[in-house]
Design a protein around this motif. Structure first.
Motif, PDB file in Angstrom:
ATOM      1  N   LYS F  32       0.832  -1.249  -0.244  1.00 10.87           N
ATOM      2  CA  LYS F  32      -0.030   0.017  -0.011  1.00 10.87           C
ATOM      3  C   LYS F  32       0.880   1.336   0.051  1.00 10.87           C
ATOM      4  CE  LYS F  32      -2.501   3.451   0.339  1.00 10.87           C
ATOM      5  NZ  LYS F  32      -2.685   3.952   1.597  1.00 10.87           N
ATOM      6  N   TYR F  33       0.912   1.971  -1.091  1.00 13.56           N
ATOM      7  CA  TYR F  33       1.849   3.189  -1.234  1.00 13.56           C
ATOM      8  C   TYR F  33       1.087   4.345  -0.976  1.00 13.56           C
ATOM      9  CZ  TYR F  33       5.120   5.917  -4.032  1.00 13.56           C
ATOM     10  OH  TYR F  33       6.033   7.023  -4.245  1.00 13.56           O
ATOM     11  N   GLY F  34       1.617   5.308  -0.244  1.00  9.91           N
ATOM     12  CA  GLY F  34       0.864   6.563   0.147  1.00  9.91           C
ATOM     13  C   GLY F  34       1.722   7.452   0.966  1.00  9.91           C
ATOM     14  N   GLY F  35       1.149   8.460   1.291  1.00 11.64           N
ATOM     15  CA  GLY F  35       1.981   9.323   2.319  1.00 11.64           C
ATOM     16  C   GLY F  35       3.220  10.038   1.533  1.00 11.64           C
ATOM     17  N   ALA F  36       3.987  10.276   2.807  1.00 14.14           N
ATOM     18  CA  ALA F  36       5.267  11.004   2.334  1.00 14.14           C
ATOM     19  C   ALA F  36       6.002  10.329   1.206  1.00 14.14           C
ATOM     20  CB  ALA F  36       6.289  11.089   3.323  1.00 14.14           C
ATOM     21  N   ALA F  37       5.937   8.773   1.165  1.00 14.15           N
ATOM     22  CA  ALA F  37       6.552   8.474   0.145  1.00 14.15           C
ATOM     23  C   ALA F  37       6.252   8.353  -1.162  1.00 14.15           C
ATOM     24  CB  ALA F  37       6.796   6.574   0.499  1.00 14.15           C
ATOM     25  N   MET F  38       4.945   8.972  -1.126  1.00 13.12           N
ATOM     26  CA  MET F  38       4.462   9.181  -2.462  1.00 13.12           C
ATOM     27  C   MET F  38       4.246  10.775  -3.027  1.00 13.12           C
ATOM     28  SD  MET F  38       0.647   7.543  -3.775  1.00 13.12           S
ATOM     29  CE  MET F  38      -0.670   8.746  -3.737  1.00 13.12           C
ATOM     30  N   LEU F  43      12.000  10.267  -2.277  1.00 16.67           N
ATOM     31  CA  LEU F  43      11.517   9.032  -1.628  1.00 16.67           C
ATOM     32  C   LEU F  43      10.700   8.142  -2.735  1.00 16.67           C
ATOM     33  CD1 LEU F  43       9.937  10.201   1.742  1.00 16.67           C
ATOM     34  CD2 LEU F  43      12.140   8.768   1.274  1.00 16.67           C
ATOM     35  N   LYS F  44      10.125   8.904  -3.627  1.00 14.05           N
ATOM     36  CA  LYS F  44       9.310   8.445  -5.032  1.00 14.05           C
ATOM     37  C   LYS F  44      10.224   7.832  -5.741  1.00 14.05           C
ATOM     38  CE  LYS F  44       6.675  11.534  -6.896  1.00 14.05           C
ATOM     39  NZ  LYS F  44       5.996  12.876  -7.136  1.00 14.05           N
ATOM     40  N   GLU F  45      11.357   8.230  -6.061  1.00 16.43           N
ATOM     41  CA  GLU F  45      12.572   7.920  -6.926  1.00 16.43           C
ATOM     42  C   GLU F  45      13.049   6.282  -6.223  1.00 16.43           C
ATOM     43  OE1 GLU F  45      14.778  10.352  -8.945  1.00 16.43           O
ATOM     44  OE2 GLU F  45      16.433   8.919  -9.327  1.00 16.43           O
ATOM     45  N   GLN F  46      13.167   6.526  -4.756  1.00 12.00           N
ATOM     46  CA  GLN F  46      13.654   5.303  -4.110  1.00 12.00           C
ATOM     47  C   GLN F  46      12.664   4.194  -4.025  1.00 12.00           C
ATOM     48  OE1 GLN F  46      14.668   7.515  -0.498  1.00 12.00           O
ATOM     49  NE2 GLN F  46      16.764   8.101  -1.534  1.00 12.00           N
ATOM     50  N   PHE F  47      11.480   4.533  -3.898  1.00 10.01           N
ATOM     51  CA  PHE F  47      10.445   3.769  -3.930  1.00 10.01           C
ATOM     52  C   PHE F  47      10.428   2.875  -5.238  1.00 10.01           C
ATOM     53  CE2 PHE F  47       6.126   2.636  -5.334  1.00 10.01           C
ATOM     54  CZ  PHE F  47       5.713   1.846  -4.325  1.00 10.01           C
ATOM     55  N   LEU F  54      13.211  -5.465  -6.212  1.00  9.30           N
ATOM     56  CA  LEU F  54      12.511  -6.768  -5.565  1.00  9.30           C
ATOM     57  C   LEU F  54      12.003  -7.658  -7.044  1.00  9.30           C
ATOM     58  CD1 LEU F  54      10.192  -5.336  -2.909  1.00  9.30           C
ATOM     59  CD2 LEU F  54      12.116  -6.734  -2.545  1.00  9.30           C
ATOM     60  N   ARG F  55      11.518  -6.981  -8.028  1.00 12.04           N
ATOM     61  CA  ARG F  55      10.808  -7.655  -9.208  1.00 12.04           C
ATOM     62  C   ARG F  55      12.198  -8.403  -9.801  1.00 12.04           C
ATOM     63  NH1 ARG F  55       6.507  -9.902 -11.345  1.00 12.04           N
ATOM     64  NH2 ARG F  55       8.033 -11.402 -11.928  1.00 12.04           N
ATOM     65  N   LEU F  56      13.128  -7.852 -10.112  1.00 12.01           N
ATOM     66  CA  LEU F  56      14.541  -8.172 -10.715  1.00 12.01           C
ATOM     67  C   LEU F  56      15.181  -9.505 -10.039  1.00 12.01           C
ATOM     68  CD1 LEU F  56      16.991  -5.614 -11.896  1.00 12.01           C
ATOM     69  CD2 LEU F  56      15.692  -7.325 -13.290  1.00 12.01           C
ATOM     70  N   VAL F  57      14.766  -9.512  -8.674  1.00 19.12           N
ATOM     71  CA  VAL F  57      15.399 -10.670  -8.070  1.00 19.12           C
ATOM     72  C   VAL F  57      14.185 -11.757  -7.706  1.00 19.12           C
ATOM     73  CG1 VAL F  57      17.183  -9.423  -6.886  1.00 19.12           C
ATOM     74  CG2 VAL F  57      15.164  -9.879  -5.869  1.00 19.12           C
ATOM     75  N   GLY F  58      13.274 -11.594  -8.692  1.00 17.15           N
ATOM     76  CA  GLY F  58      12.108 -12.708  -8.356  1.00 17.15           C
ATOM     77  C   GLY F  58      11.215 -12.545  -7.471  1.00 17.15           C
ATOM     78  N   ILE F  59      11.071 -11.243  -6.807  1.00 14.27           N
ATOM     79  CA  ILE F  59       9.824 -11.146  -6.000  1.00 14.27           C
ATOM     80  C   ILE F  59       8.903 -10.391  -6.505  1.00 14.27           C
ATOM     81  CG2 ILE F  59       9.423 -10.283  -3.754  1.00 14.27           C
ATOM     82  CD1 ILE F  59      12.451 -10.678  -2.788  1.00 14.27           C
ATOM     83  N   ARG F  60       7.430 -10.537  -6.314  1.00 15.24           N
ATOM     84  CA  ARG F  60       6.429  -9.966  -7.303  1.00 15.24           C
ATOM     85  C   ARG F  60       5.671  -8.904  -6.449  1.00 15.24           C
ATOM     86  NH1 ARG F  60       3.753 -15.313  -9.628  1.00 15.24           N
ATOM     87  NH2 ARG F  60       5.458 -15.989 -10.881  1.00 15.24           N
ATOM     88  N   PRO F  61       6.201  -7.747  -6.346  1.00 14.81           N
ATOM     89  CA  PRO F  61       5.355  -6.557  -5.945  1.00 14.81           C
ATOM     90  C   PRO F  61       4.136  -6.148  -6.637  1.00 14.81           C
ATOM     91  CG  PRO F  61       7.414  -5.759  -6.999  1.00 14.81           C
ATOM     92  CD  PRO F  61       7.486  -7.195  -7.087  1.00 14.81           C
ATOM     93  N   VAL F  62       3.070  -5.966  -5.782  1.00 10.77           N
ATOM     94  CA  VAL F  62       1.833  -5.536  -6.604  1.00 10.77           C
ATOM     95  C   VAL F  62       1.522  -4.178  -5.761  1.00 10.77           C
ATOM     96  CG1 VAL F  62      -0.629  -5.781  -6.560  1.00 10.77           C
ATOM     97  CG2 VAL F  62       0.933  -7.708  -7.190  1.00 10.77           C
ATOM     98  N   ILE F  63       1.263  -3.249  -6.143  1.00  8.53           N
ATOM     99  CA  ILE F  63       1.267  -1.822  -5.621  1.00  8.53           C
ATOM    100  C   ILE F  63      -0.182  -1.280  -5.749  1.00  8.53           C
ATOM    101  CG2 ILE F  63       1.699   0.508  -5.526  1.00  8.53           C
ATOM    102  CD1 ILE F  63       4.448  -0.509  -7.254  1.00  8.53           C
ATOM    103  N   VAL F  64      -0.704  -0.816  -4.545  1.00  4.26           N
ATOM    104  CA  VAL F  64      -2.033  -0.394  -4.390  1.00  4.26           C
ATOM    105  C   VAL F  64      -1.821   0.853  -3.734  1.00  4.26           C
ATOM    106  CG1 VAL F  64      -4.273  -0.323  -3.409  1.00  4.26           C
ATOM    107  CG2 VAL F  64      -2.905  -2.381  -4.054  1.00  4.26           C
ATOM    108  N   HIS F  65      -2.126   2.026  -4.569  1.00  7.76           N
ATOM    109  CA  HIS F  65      -1.843   3.329  -4.128  1.00  7.76           C
ATOM    110  C   HIS F  65      -3.467   4.173  -3.689  1.00  7.76           C
ATOM    111  CE1 HIS F  65      -3.712   5.391  -7.877  1.00  7.76           C
ATOM    112  NE2 HIS F  65      -2.989   4.285  -8.280  1.00  7.76           N
ATOM    113  N   GLY F  66      -3.084   5.170  -2.852  1.00 10.51           N
ATOM    114  CA  GLY F  66      -4.272   6.023  -2.393  1.00 10.51           C
ATOM    115  C   GLY F  66      -4.229   7.226  -3.317  1.00 10.51           C
ATOM    116  N   GLY F  67      -5.210   8.113  -2.815  1.00 11.52           N
ATOM    117  CA  GLY F  67      -5.026   9.565  -3.470  1.00 11.52           C
ATOM    118  C   GLY F  67      -4.153  10.412  -2.804  1.00 11.52           C
ATOM    119  N   GLY F  68      -4.439  11.755  -2.614  1.00 12.38           N
ATOM    120  CA  GLY F  68      -3.246  12.526  -2.205  1.00 12.38           C
ATOM    121  C   GLY F  68      -4.033  13.941  -2.255  1.00 12.38           C
TER     122      GLY F  68
END
Lengths: 291, 291, 291, 291, 291, 291
Positions: F32-38, F43-47, F54-68
């Motif tokens: 769940k992506y939101g707040g300062a990181a968004m 922080l956005k770039e680091q995110f 994560l994706r490259l090393v074979g882990i599967r991120p799925v992002i759900v973002h909020g509004g702002g």
């Protein structure tokens, strides 16, 4: 507990590996493993972890190892008297049997065991498995141009890449002992450097990496050469600048490149994590050889 | 030129194998290879061809081999003094190293090489490869009920069937050396009969076949028993009729059956083509053991 | 009980088939089935078993059968008067209907049934199934060079190999009746020898085997020719040495070879297990035709 | 040129089929084909196109056809005297041979040919192909409760759905002739209605559709019943309202439903495009039978 | 209840679509969606159903939509003053943000929602998703030959067809908003007609269909041209007969054809079910453009 | 040039990630992506880079973002007067349209664009795409126990995980906007925290990670709780210790765990690389919630 800023710094180092992981995913790296990296306990462990990390991030390491002091030690214990022709040790049937036992039954198993102990899935292969390394007798060239038969020393005639591919496509790490099999089923001891080069060619590897006990190849001025072309390498060989134990490594590299590998590297296996440094950071180490 | 009638007779023999090929296609046979069949040149060659023919017609042989006189010979040459506790040879680290070299680097490679020489695609596996045979120390039970530590003699704790399956599903013939690996990476020598039984269970094999140097299991009347149930086997063990070297073979068979294999066989490896006779003709040979 | 030595001898005969099984595994054999082998009860049964054994060991037989005395018998019973033009039977619509019923509804089903009775999985196909054999009218060439329309006798225009491949890749044995379908859906009776040759070409078969009632092709000296090249075959046809019923078999063989099949064979179907002898033993029988 | 408004109206009719196509995609429909729809030229052609359209939009039709006047005609021409026991025609070996020739070699091929002529990929199957319909003798129940052997009339014992599935999964339309094969390879004539029901059960079909020459099943009041439950069907049979030729159709439907099919339909094959109307429009026609 | 004859007539109309379904199954149709068809409620619904029906019968529609009055409306509400250079609206960063919000967050979602409401599985894509539409700045050509920078108006530089293919191969209907992404991540507004043409080329589409508010392209005589070759199209452009809003549609069509699409169509989106009429009936509507 | 010892140290940090990569490979992380990181550029770039690694090393991120803040800003610019019932903002049709445009057409695209700019393959999804988030109206519970209709605020009724899985199995990174679709096609604004929890449950995610603007959950003593069980969480909610904006995050976490996710985390998105620290180092940060 580690303070947050230090943790963040660590994360940044992981992020730096990102472009290299992307570039090499799904690619095969053939690593010639030998020297100090195969003898010092701490370097051995670091090597095992490096190989494992590469595999985990989707890069495909294939290891070719050489022999080591254990062969000589066993021969000595068995009271096997060395015979020499033209300065070269003659490899009779009894000798090749000892060589095979040590390479396949001891060194190969140690490497396999160490990688698996850290969670990998290494599988050892001898050149006899699925007739992986078909070989014939290699005569020794004497300085006077004549050739001498020094016994069961072979050179690769054909490689059957199928079992290696099967293993790497299924997440295993193949570890290959440089023992070849002849047309009549006879056993050949083959120079591991050359096997590594031929395997890299047969697999169209992205990289062939030679782990050595030097920092790389030095030029005529005695300084490390970062990048060496085929033509320059041949010139340095002719000029006698590249000689001794470095000769088969360079020969192997050139055969790999000519046969379909992308790049070859001569790097310093005494540096901890030398392979990771070469593959996953922007500062390559040692000498790279290109066509 | 062979006259037609004789040719026809030959073809009829091929046809007789038809129902057996149909019954066993796609099924796994675990063969414990040892004894005379592993020592006499002609029997060795016949064994290699038998295994190859089974594989060609779609049956999947998996071979587990034992040691042989070579281990003792090498130990003797190395001046290794045997130590005994309670009548059992103590296997120290040096001994297990010799055992591993001979099993993995010599015997396994000879079998692999011989099968491949006749056109097969055998691949040798040690229990260390992909941590195939995870093992722990097996204490020796003394007649007085106490247990004695005789060193690096192991028993199978867990089997990783994945690499065996990968190989057999892709047309290869796995040849397994009975060397196990412990939790700390230590090497264990394991009884090959027991390994064969555990592998047969792990693969839910159709048959476990023990090649021995006797015609089968004899009953109390000294005559060959064709079929032995688990219950009868246990009775004969208790009665001391089954003893000595036959004990681990029967133990192995019972473990295979309990663990998921369909049938176990104790057959005479001194008979040429013993495996083919057992698998592809209606006259089974030796003793079959069932649940 | 069969004594062990005899059993061993039998096993050795199985072993002799090994190189041939290896050579032909996964390959398609198109067999033109006809003559005595399709009429004598014992030969029929041996044929069914041969085909089944080939399939079991991974070789892919595809059968094309011809007609037989049943067609004439049914026509006679139906009081169908034969009409002739230039010595050739005119095939009117009623005749082709009878031919189709006998070929597809009787002969094909007998062959399919017999193979399945022995445990095979044969599936019959008419040239109408999936428009397998698209055909058009074949005019009869008269000795004076003119062409005469003799009715619904066809020649193959195009083959749809898809359903045959689907079946053979899934372990079935396709059995094809030589009935073709025209552009308007009309039925054609086609020479089975020619269909077999065209099917062999369309499947790039390893072998096309004609089962006949002779020992093979005889040369000008009246002796069996073992191997016949295309050029020699054409010469023998011109010289009138190859004639009569052998002509379409040789024509079919040459078309198969030109179209992509590897070899064609004219063998003696009266010999029991003739196909097995041809395919799985070193003594080929009959005449082989090569490009 | 068609005026736009009319074209639009046509498009709307296509759109109306949308929910039905969605509902039945990937589902199997077993269609019992017989009666007028199999005899009148225009209905035959419409049937072929309907089947083809269903297949094109991803629905999987499987056709089971019956016999027809052709069987009687051929028997008559062959001067075959009918024998009766208890009012039932005795099917001797000669009779079943004629039946098989007509069903498999004539009627089946006509249906296959007609579908393919319009661009489909139909493949005919007899119950002998891959032993699709294994059958045994069905005794005829007499009114007095005794059973009479009327010869080679069979009932389905087991169905091998594999070849049907292989064909339908690969885009082909299987067309099945109701000929069964016994344990000794003997041929059985089986009631096509019953075969259709058993095939529908074996395939877990979405629908079994019987094409008949009536508008559906009438209730006790003589009016068409739209939906019939199993229980009501059984009551109507007991009450003698369902009888004669409708009996095997209802029996077949109930066996299909009990065996795993979702629905059964008795519809009027005399209505052009009856199948399309049943499957792709909201107004079903005829009687549907449900559990 | 609908009388049977009318039902039959309907079924016949379904049958008429048969050859077109067969011809286009598995083929991709890129549809440029805009104009009245995207604004009138009834046409929108008909469009959704048409697209869904095509997908159901195995044809693969890919939709590219344009903007509409909503963009202007939102800009006006936000009090955004239009700036013009050389008669063209300058698209600054704020404008492109509004355009993106309306195209991706409103219009695209309406289309996706409408198709899904009728049972489809549409998925919206912006050119930013998986960097589908990589673009760069497109300068506006002035009548005097100079080029003027009018801001973030882009043209397609490269298309990544992978996500579109993944979706269409898995039964989804991709709906693409014409927003491109630049090398620095900047957003570009791109002419939807041109995007559709480039997408059609990248997918080697069977057809590119432009839904417009005219009956097609008129020739010099003012009458509808049924088929237009590339050469004629270029002549009509030069002659000024094709101009205004039709220009990018024709340009897009020619780029699609040159890039690998088979045909392009300019049809009247005001006609209900215009797409179905074009694709599934023999009377094509509008103008087709071919190479 | 970086000195070797420092390079080695870096490599060691990579090696430390090894066990975590192994543990999470092939597993899904819902973030769940939101707040300062968004909101903060760095922080956005680091995110973006973290997700990509994560994706490259074979882990599967799925992002759900909020509004702002963008939603409020656009509403204000459009002069949209907020209406309140019981202190809650009423979401009328115009409001939900604005929300959708900003979430789907602006925020989602920014995230997608940023990840892709660094080399990823992100694809945005709205809950309308393939009807991913089916929703219905969520009434607001008033303190007095009554429920008030505050308009188009929804709650998830059903999730269609298929398009998310298709994308993640093919190497894409799904980015989901919390917009739901109702049975009539109406749009719902849904709390992003809750959507993330439901998506994590539907995917049986390994982890659900909430990026927040606090260090984690504090207990009654005001100190960070490292691990929180469901039971304790419920107690802290009852005690009013967990309240305000933390409530939906904890509710979401508990729903994820109950529905099949393994773990949930509340972490501090203001820490650079917070996700990497949580996933790939042994020092987890924030609070983890378990069943």
């Amino acid at each position: 507990m580690t303070p947050i800023p230090e943790l963040v710094e660590r994360a940044e180092l992981l992020i730096e590996a990102l472009p290299y992981i992307r570039a090499f995913q799904g690619k095969t790296l053939v690593i010639k493993y030998g020297g100090a990296a195969m003898e010092q306990a701490d370097l051995k462990e670091q090597f095992a972890k490096d190989v494992l990390l590469l595999r985990l991030v989707g890069i495909r390491p294939v290891i070719v190892h050489g022999g080591g002091p254990q062969i000589g030690a066993l021969m000595k214990r068995l009271g096997k008297e060395p015979k020499f022709v033209g300065g070269m040790r003659v490899t009779d049937e009894e000798t090749v049997e000892i060589v095979e036992m040590v390479l396949v039954g001891k060194i190969n198993k140690e490497i396999v065991g160490l990688i698996n102990l850290h969670g990998g899935r290494a599988v050892g292969l001898s050149g006899k498995d699925a007739s992986l390394l078909r070989a014939h007798r290699r005569l020794h060239k004497m300085p006077d141009g004549t050739s001498v038969d020094i016994g069961l020393v072979g050179e690769v005639e054909a490689i059957n890449p199928e079992p290696i591919k099967l293993l790497e496509e299924n997440g295993f790490i193949p570890v290959i002992a440089p023992v070849g099999v002849g047309a009549e089923g006879e056993t050949y001891n083959i120079n591991a450097d050359l096997v590594a080069g031929d395997v890299a060619a047969a697999l169209f590897a992205e990289k062939l990496i030679h782990l050595t006990d030097v920092t790389g190849i030095n030029g005529e001025d005695g300084r490390l050469v970062s990048t060496l072309t085929k033509r320059e390498a041949e010139r340095l060989i002719k000029a006698g600048v590249i000689d001794g134990g470095m000769l088969p490594k360079v020969e192997s590299s050139l055969r790999a490149l000519t046969g379909g590998a992308q790049k070859a590297h001569i790097i310093d296996g005494r540096v901890p994590h030398a392979i990771l440094l070469e593959v996953l950071t922007k500062e390559g180490i040692g000498t790279e050889i290109v066509l």
